[in-house]
Scaffold this motif. Structure first.
Motif, PDB file in Angstrom:
ATOM      1  N   VAL A   1      -7.888   7.381  -3.439  1.00  0.00           N
ATOM      2  CA  VAL A   1      -7.756   6.287  -3.400  1.00  0.00           C
ATOM      3  C   VAL A   1      -7.696   5.655  -4.779  1.00  0.00           C
ATOM      4  O   VAL A   1      -9.309   5.169  -4.978  1.00  0.00           O
ATOM      5  CB  VAL A   1      -8.774   5.620  -1.637  1.00  0.00           C
TER       6      VAL A   1
ATOM      7  N   LEU B   1     -11.387   9.003   0.773  1.00  0.00           N
ATOM      8  CA  LEU B   1     -10.031   9.073   0.961  1.00  0.00           C
ATOM      9  C   LEU B   1     -10.335   9.044   2.439  1.00  0.00           C
ATOM     10  O   LEU B   1     -10.211   8.351   2.978  1.00  0.00           O
ATOM     11  CB  LEU B   1      -8.086   9.603   0.810  1.00  0.00           C
TER      12      LEU B   1
ATOM     13  N   LYS C   1     -11.140   3.811  -8.475  1.00  0.00           N
ATOM     14  CA  LYS C   1     -10.597   5.003  -8.313  1.00  0.00           C
ATOM     15  C   LYS C   1     -12.026   6.094  -7.246  1.00  0.00           C
ATOM     16  O   LYS C   1     -12.772   5.436  -7.949  1.00  0.00           O
ATOM     17  CB  LYS C   1      -9.817   5.724  -9.400  1.00  0.00           C
TER      18      LYS C   1
ATOM     19  N   VAL D   1       1.487   5.483   0.633  1.00  0.00           N
ATOM     20  CA  VAL D   1       1.147   6.940  -0.043  1.00  0.00           C
ATOM     21  C   VAL D   1       1.732   7.849  -0.008  1.00  0.00           C
ATOM     22  O   VAL D   1       2.715   7.976  -0.594  1.00  0.00           O
ATOM     23  CB  VAL D   1       0.981   6.737   1.775  1.00  0.00           C
TER      24      VAL D   1
ATOM     25  N   ASP E   1      -6.883   1.693  -6.322  1.00  0.00           N
ATOM     26  CA  ASP E   1      -6.783   0.433  -7.086  1.00  0.00           C
ATOM     27  C   ASP E   1      -6.297  -0.846  -7.956  1.00  0.00           C
ATOM     28  O   ASP E   1      -6.925  -0.437  -8.987  1.00  0.00           O
ATOM     29  CB  ASP E   1      -7.807  -1.041  -5.580  1.00  0.00           C
TER      30      ASP E   1
ATOM     31  N   ARG F   1      -2.248  -0.590  -4.177  1.00  0.00           N
ATOM     32  CA  ARG F   1      -2.856   0.679  -3.464  1.00  0.00           C
ATOM     33  C   ARG F   1      -2.214   1.765  -3.223  1.00  0.00           C
ATOM     34  O   ARG F   1      -1.167   1.681  -3.075  1.00  0.00           O
ATOM     35  CB  ARG F   1      -3.574   0.316  -3.046  1.00  0.00           C
ATOM     36  N   THR F   2      -2.886   3.132  -4.483  1.00  0.00           N
ATOM     37  CA  THR F   2      -2.109   4.248  -3.947  1.00  0.00           C
ATOM     38  C   THR F   2      -3.165   5.148  -2.817  1.00  0.00           C
ATOM     39  O   THR F   2      -4.619   5.185  -3.846  1.00  0.00           O
ATOM     40  CB  THR F   2      -1.923   5.036  -4.739  1.00  0.00           C
ATOM     41  N   TYR F   3      -2.542   5.822  -1.994  1.00  0.00           N
ATOM     42  CA  TYR F   3      -3.533   6.626  -0.690  1.00  0.00           C
ATOM     43  C   TYR F   3      -3.099   8.405  -1.457  1.00  0.00           C
ATOM     44  O   TYR F   3      -2.076   8.604  -0.780  1.00  0.00           O
ATOM     45  CB  TYR F   3      -3.560   6.110   0.426  1.00  0.00           C
TER      46      TYR F   3
ATOM     47  N   HIS G   1       1.128  -1.457  -0.227  1.00  0.00           N
ATOM     48  CA  HIS G   1       0.125   0.307  -0.341  1.00  0.00           C
ATOM     49  C   HIS G   1       0.767   0.635   0.010  1.00  0.00           C
ATOM     50  O   HIS G   1       1.946   1.307   1.198  1.00  0.00           O
ATOM     51  CB  HIS G   1      -0.959  -0.529   1.612  1.00  0.00           C
TER      52      HIS G   1
END
Length: 356
Positions: free
Chosen positions: A315, A327, A323, A183, A317, A306-308, A181
């Motif tokens: 957010v 968040l 998307k 961030v 995935d 995944r990016t936060y 994950h």
């Protein structure tokens, strides 16, 4: 049609008899396995009963329809309802992970990004814990290694299913959370206000009973030592911490948060069993080239699921292209839509297997 479901109905009836058998009731191992399988089949049997009932009603309505528009309309309605019931039954019959009905052990581990990564590991723990509260799961931290700013270098937590029917079992829901994950945000440790990218690794494992995994005692090296965590009477003054090494696999598990050596050993063995099951599943999936979503072992920024993104309140995935620009809600436990999207994608793949 649905002959496989009809054979499962026979198995279900046999399980009902077993669960009423005093010999099974008195054997915790047999009772637990029969109960778990009974729960797995219950939804299939109910769906099949509904499909069969609608099939009979449809046949009767079609026989009476003739030129009667009322019966013709009833037949059309029953046909649509039977088609829906058939689709639901097909979904339930799609190949599934036998561990989906288990509780889940989740390990969250900081990676690249130093203290910022450790802080975000704490954010992920909060996210999963609040989601568990929403759905009625129990939560227990098994092992935690904190940092001075309140983050975690590593934390392992077990999520337990709530009352029957309250929610799906934790492992079946959370299993696709395994991976890296990422961030993107301005860290609290950054004075210049620059956006940093950090990574946190998540490993999701089924919580299995001791009698479900055979571990040869000769394959274990068990070391005890003095705990180094925050004190408390008897914690830092005795050799209560335990490190277990599974020699064939090289898996190492340490536990020191419990007050006694026995408690730490039990927790370490619990985590070891879960990790061995997870490793065996990955090996089997790789061997058959059916690994749909691998859980990344190394916490590398490039291997993210995944990016936060805090500046954009987004957010993403990356596996399914999901998307959402909520968040804050996601980190507050609002994981429902994201988890549903992941499971819908997985279901589509499993239904393809049924059709092959």
């Amino acid at each position: 049609m649905f002959e496989a479901a009809r054979s499962l109905r026979d198995e279900f009836a046999e399980l009902e008899s077993q669960l009423a058998d005093p010999g099974v009731i008195g054997d915790p191992r047999r009772s637990r396995r029969a109960g778990r399988r009974y729960s797995e089949l219950l939804g299939i049997v109910k769906a099949l009963d509904e499909y069969d009932r609608l099939t009979e009603d449809l046949a009767a309505a079609e026989e009476l329809a003739g030129d009667d528009p009322d019966f013709a309309a009833e037949a059309a309605s029953l046909g649509a309802r039977r088609a829906t019931a058939g689709e639901r039954l097909t979904r339930l019959l799609a190949p599934r992970d036998p561990n989906d009905s288990n509780d889940a052990i989740v390990q969250i581990k900081s990676g690249e990004g130093g203290e910022e990564s450790a802080l975000f590991a704490g954010d992920l723990l909060t996210m999963y814990t609040r989601y568990a509260e929403h759905v009625g799961w129990g939560v227990e931290i098994l092992e935690a290694e904190g940092t001075d700013l309140g983050g975690y270098k590593s934390v392992t937590v077990v999520f337990r299913a709530g009352p029957a029917g309250a929610a799906e079992a934790p492992y079946g829901v959370l299993k696709f959370e395994g991976g890296v994950h990422r961030v993107q945000r301005v860290p609290v440790t950054e004075s210049a206000g620059r956006i940093h990218t950090s990574a946190v690794g998540v490993l999701v494992m089924p919580d299995v009973e001791g009698d479900e995994v055979e571990i040869d005692p000769d394959d274990l090296r068990i070391d005890v030592y003095r705990s180094t965590g925050k004190g408390g009477q008897g914690v830092n003054t005795t050799d209560s911490a335990v490190r277990i090494t599974h020699l064939p696999s090289g898996i190492v598990v340490t536990c020191q948060d419990q007050r006694s050596q026995l408690q730490n050993r039990e927790q370490a063995m619990r985590i070891l069993r879960a990790r061995l099951v997870a490793a065996a599943e990955q090996e089997a999936a790789a061997a058959t080239e059916q690994a749909r979503r691998s859980q990344v072992r190394t916490v590398d920024r490039s291997e993210r699921i995944r990016t936060y993104n805090f500046p954009e309140n987004r957010v993403t995935d990356h596996r399914i292209g999901f998307k959402a620009h909520n968040l804050n809600s996601v980190l507050d436990g609002g994981l429902g839509p994201l988890l549903e999207a992941l499971h819908a994608a997985d279901l589509a793949e499993r239904l393809e297997q049924v059709g092959r």
